[in-house]
Design a protein around this motif. Structure first.
Motif, PDB file in Angstrom:
ATOM      1  N   ASP A  22       0.851  -1.187   0.000  1.00 16.56           N
ATOM      2  CA  ASP A  22       0.000   0.000   0.000  1.00 16.56           C
ATOM      3  C   ASP A  22       0.888   1.238   0.000  1.00 16.56           C
ATOM      4  N   GLY A  23       0.309   2.390  -0.351  1.00 14.72           N
ATOM      5  CA  GLY A  23       1.074   3.627  -0.358  1.00 14.72           C
ATOM      6  C   GLY A  23       0.996   4.353  -1.681  1.00 14.72           C
ATOM      7  N   SER A  24       2.072   5.068  -2.011  1.00 23.70           N
ATOM      8  CA  SER A  24       2.118   5.907  -3.205  1.00 23.70           C
ATOM      9  C   SER A  24       1.753   5.124  -4.472  1.00 23.70           C
ATOM     10  N   VAL A  25       0.771   5.637  -5.205  1.00 22.03           N
ATOM     11  CA  VAL A  25       0.345   4.992  -6.446  1.00 22.03           C
ATOM     12  C   VAL A  25       1.485   4.992  -7.460  1.00 22.03           C
ATOM     13  N   ALA A  26       2.190   6.119  -7.580  1.00 24.43           N
ATOM     14  CA  ALA A  26       3.286   6.212  -8.546  1.00 24.43           C
ATOM     15  C   ALA A  26       4.383   5.208  -8.230  1.00 24.43           C
ATOM     16  N   VAL A  27       4.693   5.051  -6.956  1.00 24.04           N
ATOM     17  CA  VAL A  27       5.760   4.114  -6.572  1.00 24.04           C
ATOM     18  C   VAL A  27       5.294   2.672  -6.767  1.00 24.04           C
ATOM     19  N   ARG A  28       4.007   2.430  -6.558  1.00 24.34           N
ATOM     20  CA  ARG A  28       3.510   1.073  -6.808  1.00 24.34           C
ATOM     21  C   ARG A  28       3.633   0.709  -8.294  1.00 24.34           C
ATOM     22  N   ARG A  29       3.345   1.677  -9.151  1.00 22.94           N
ATOM     23  CA  ARG A  29       3.516   1.405 -10.583  1.00 22.94           C
ATOM     24  C   ARG A  29       4.982   1.114 -10.903  1.00 22.94           C
ATOM     25  N   ARG A  30       5.864   1.891 -10.288  1.00 27.35           N
ATOM     26  CA  ARG A  30       7.296   1.677 -10.516  1.00 27.35           C
ATOM     27  C   ARG A  30       7.728   0.311  -9.981  1.00 27.35           C
ATOM     28  N   ALA A  31       7.175  -0.088  -8.851  1.00 27.67           N
ATOM     29  CA  ALA A  31       7.506  -1.400  -8.273  1.00 27.67           C
ATOM     30  C   ALA A  31       7.024  -2.530  -9.167  1.00 27.67           C
ATOM     31  N   ASP A  32       5.905  -2.318  -9.854  1.00 26.91           N
ATOM     32  CA  ASP A  32       5.409  -3.344 -10.777  1.00 26.91           C
ATOM     33  C   ASP A  32       6.465  -3.711 -11.821  1.00 26.91           C
ATOM     34  N   GLY A  33       7.261  -2.712 -12.206  1.00 27.63           N
ATOM     35  CA  GLY A  33       8.251  -2.922 -13.259  1.00 27.63           C
ATOM     36  C   GLY A  33       9.357  -3.877 -12.885  1.00 27.63           C
ATOM     37  N   ILE A  34       9.608  -4.065 -11.579  1.00 29.59           N
ATOM     38  CA  ILE A  34      10.650  -5.018 -11.167  1.00 29.59           C
ATOM     39  C   ILE A  34      10.034  -6.232 -10.473  1.00 29.59           C
ATOM     40  N   GLY A  35       8.716  -6.392 -10.613  1.00 26.35           N
ATOM     41  CA  GLY A  35       8.061  -7.569 -10.039  1.00 26.35           C
ATOM     42  C   GLY A  35       7.846  -7.492  -8.547  1.00 26.35           C
ATOM     43  N   PHE A  36       7.878  -6.273  -7.987  1.00 26.53           N
ATOM     44  CA  PHE A  36       7.713  -6.067  -6.552  1.00 26.53           C
ATOM     45  C   PHE A  36       6.209  -5.944  -6.273  1.00 26.53           C
ATOM     46  N   VAL A  37       5.497  -7.085  -6.373  1.00 27.25           N
ATOM     47  CA  VAL A  37       4.037  -7.085  -6.345  1.00 27.25           C
ATOM     48  C   VAL A  37       3.538  -8.052  -5.274  1.00 27.25           C
ATOM     49  N   GLU A  38       2.266  -7.920  -4.901  1.00 24.93           N
ATOM     50  CA  GLU A  38       1.686  -8.825  -3.925  1.00 24.93           C
ATOM     51  C   GLU A  38       1.772 -10.261  -4.434  1.00 24.93           C
ATOM     52  N   GLY A  39       2.216 -11.151  -3.554  1.00 21.30           N
ATOM     53  CA  GLY A  39       2.352 -12.557  -3.901  1.00 21.30           C
ATOM     54  C   GLY A  39       3.754 -12.973  -4.277  1.00 21.30           C
ATOM     55  N   VAL A  40       4.664 -11.999  -4.483  1.00 17.53           N
ATOM     56  CA  VAL A  40       6.024 -12.343  -4.887  1.00 17.53           C
ATOM     57  C   VAL A  40       6.816 -12.851  -3.691  1.00 17.53           C
ATOM     58  N   ASP A  41       7.785 -13.724  -3.954  1.00 21.98           N
ATOM     59  CA  ASP A  41       8.667 -14.279  -2.931  1.00 21.98           C
ATOM     60  C   ASP A  41       9.878 -13.362  -2.785  1.00 21.98           C
ATOM     61  N   LEU A  42      10.050 -12.737  -1.605  1.00 24.13           N
ATOM     62  CA  LEU A  42      11.146 -11.799  -1.371  1.00 24.13           C
ATOM     63  C   LEU A  42      12.287 -12.413  -0.577  1.00 24.13           C
ATOM     64  N   GLN A  43      12.342 -13.732  -0.491  1.00 22.13           N
ATOM     65  CA  GLN A  43      13.477 -14.357   0.183  1.00 22.13           C
ATOM     66  C   GLN A  43      14.770 -14.087  -0.589  1.00 22.13           C
ATOM     67  N   GLU A  44      15.877 -14.082   0.138  1.00 25.01           N
ATOM     68  CA  GLU A  44      17.168 -13.791  -0.495  1.00 25.01           C
ATOM     69  C   GLU A  44      17.468 -14.751  -1.630  1.00 25.01           C
ATOM     70  N   GLN A  45      17.150 -16.011  -1.467  1.00 21.17           N
ATOM     71  CA  GLN A  45      17.475 -16.975  -2.516  1.00 21.17           C
ATOM     72  C   GLN A  45      16.646 -16.750  -3.772  1.00 21.17           C
ATOM     73  N   SER A  46      15.606 -15.924  -3.673  1.00 24.71           N
ATOM     74  CA  SER A  46      14.765 -15.637  -4.826  1.00 24.71           C
ATOM     75  C   SER A  46      15.117 -14.312  -5.486  1.00 24.71           C
ATOM     76  N   VAL A  47      15.263 -13.240  -4.691  1.00 24.14           N
ATOM     77  CA  VAL A  47      15.470 -11.907  -5.277  1.00 24.14           C
ATOM     78  C   VAL A  47      16.739 -11.219  -4.772  1.00 24.14           C
ATOM     79  N   GLY A  48      17.595 -11.938  -4.056  1.00 28.79           N
ATOM     80  CA  GLY A  48      18.836 -11.337  -3.581  1.00 28.79           C
ATOM     81  C   GLY A  48      18.637 -10.501  -2.333  1.00 28.79           C
TER      82      GLY A  48
END
Length: 407
Positions: free
Chosen positions: A116-142
């Motif tokens: 949740d938060g800034s709409v513009a930043v959420r759109r920017r996050a979409d571009g690197i796959g930083f979306v709900e449901g993504v796995d953010l463990q180190e072995q997945s995304v560093g």
């Protein structure tokens, strides 16, 4: 509540752009195997080593599957974090929107449950796959703040090229782990992320403060549950002859009869009605109550467990596991008690109070302090630790799990 040292990613007085350029040079040297011009922060260096062992590509990262809607909703329900969302949003969303950030909540498995938060930043996050449901463990995304905070078990801020994958170098993030105060279990992490140009050292302090406030809410709710359990406990104990106590499902004591006051008892990891062995009380009979257990102490002789395992692989969070014919129980112990157990595991023939004092404090003259700590420890582990001299009980298999060597 333990005090945690908060280390901002941007040194005091440093120019953010210049520091980002320095980090980029350091990152380039690290991923190409060149001699490092300087050392990264210890928490970042340790993360980079783990990520390299996982084989994460610094340029492309890894193809990451995103949870489907049904599985995402299932993990949200299982996480136990949904009731905390109003508090987290109330403490962080206003600042996130003003400072061009987004608030992220991940579960203990590293999956992003809410964003949740800034709409513009959420759109920017979409571009690197930083979306709900993504796995953010180190072995997945560093290296990243929420994923690394889950491993380091501490609040962490990650800035620019401290992220291992280059696609994330335009970002800064600050995250803090969130624990269940009933049993110390890690529930997940709370994070604020935004463009690297928005980096601010106070972001980490804010995230940590709001996360601790959420833990306080859980603690308050737990105290209310314990108070309600006392309504069942008092009449139940009145009908029981001899020594007995009533606990909640996590071992917190609501009431006791014929026993010295205590806060908690270590229950088996798979608690079931019937006879069991508890470290502080020996042989017991467990009966279910609404929201907890009635525990009757018996005079039956029950053999001690066969195996003791001290896990010190996570810094600051030692865990003791005891296994035997009556089942298995696990509890967290303090770092000081872990030190005592470690010394006793290294010297199975036992140690005097003076010898333990020398091992722990470098001074044999603090034997009184050691005896007090041993007394507190034995209230948790019972007959596992014997006296005269202090030692693990005979015929116990004792194993210490240490951190693996960094490759």
């Amino acid at each position: 509540m333990d005090q945690v040292h908060l280390e901002a990613a941007l040194p005091i007085g440093a120019d953010p752009r210049q520091h980002a350029r320095t980090l980029a040079q350091l990152h380039e040297a690290a991923v190409t195997g060149e001699a490092l011009p300087t050392r990264p922060r210890s928490v970042i260096g340790a993360s980079w080593q783990r990520v390299r062992r996982h084989g994460v590509d610094p340029d492309r990262g890894r193809p990451i599957a995103v949870l489907g809607p049904e599985r995402l909703e299932e993990r949200r329900r299982e996480s136990g974090l949904a009731p905390l969302l109003p508090l987290l949003r109330g403490g962080l969303i206003s600042l996130a929107e003003q400072a061009a950030h987004i608030m992220v909540v991940v579960d203990a498995g590293g999956h992003m449950l809410w964003r949740d938060g800034s709409v513009a930043v959420r759109r920017r996050a979409d571009g690197i796959g930083f979306v709900e449901g993504v796995d953010l463990q180190e072995q997945s995304v560093g290296t990243n703040a929420p994923g690394t905070a889950l491993i380091a078990r501490r609040p962490i801020q990650v800035y620019s090229a401290e992220h291992y994958v280059r696609a994330q170098h335009d970002w800064t993030c600050a995250a803090a782990p969130l624990r269940d105060p009933r049993d110390g279990r890690l529930l997940g992490a709370v994070d604020l992320s935004g463009p690297a140009s928005t980096v601010h050292p106070n972001t980490l302090s804010l995230v940590d403060a709001v996360t601790r406030l959420a833990e306080s809410q859980l603690r308050t709710e737990h105290l209310g549950e314990l108070q309600r359990l006392r309504g069942f406990a008092v009449p139940a104990l009145a009908k029981v002859p001899g020594r007995a106590l009533v606990t909640d499902a996590h071992g917190w004591i609501a009431a006791a009869s014929g026993l010295a006051p205590a806060d908690r008892v270590a229950l088996p990891s798979s608690t079931a009605p019937g006879r069991t062995w508890l470290p502080a009380y020996g042989s017991c009979l467990l009966e279910p109550l609404p929201g907890g257990w009635l525990i009757r102490l018996t005079d039956d002789e029950e053999p001690l467990p066969a195996r003791v395992e001290l896990d010190v692989r996570v810094a600051g969070e030692p865990v003791l596991t005891v296994s035997g014919a009556s089942g298995q129980w696990t509890c967290r112990v303090s770092p000081r008690h872990a030190e005592l157990l470690y010394v006793l595991a290294s010297h199975r023939n036992g140690r005097s109070a003076s010898q333990l004092s020398l091992a722990l404090f470098g001074d044999p003259g603090r034997a009184g302090t050691v005896r007090a700590e041993i007394s507190r420890l034995r209230r948790i582990v019972g007959g596992i630790v014997a006296g005269r001299p202090y030692r693990f009980a005979d015929n116990l298999e004792v194993l210490v799990l240490r951190p693996s060597a960094v490759g």
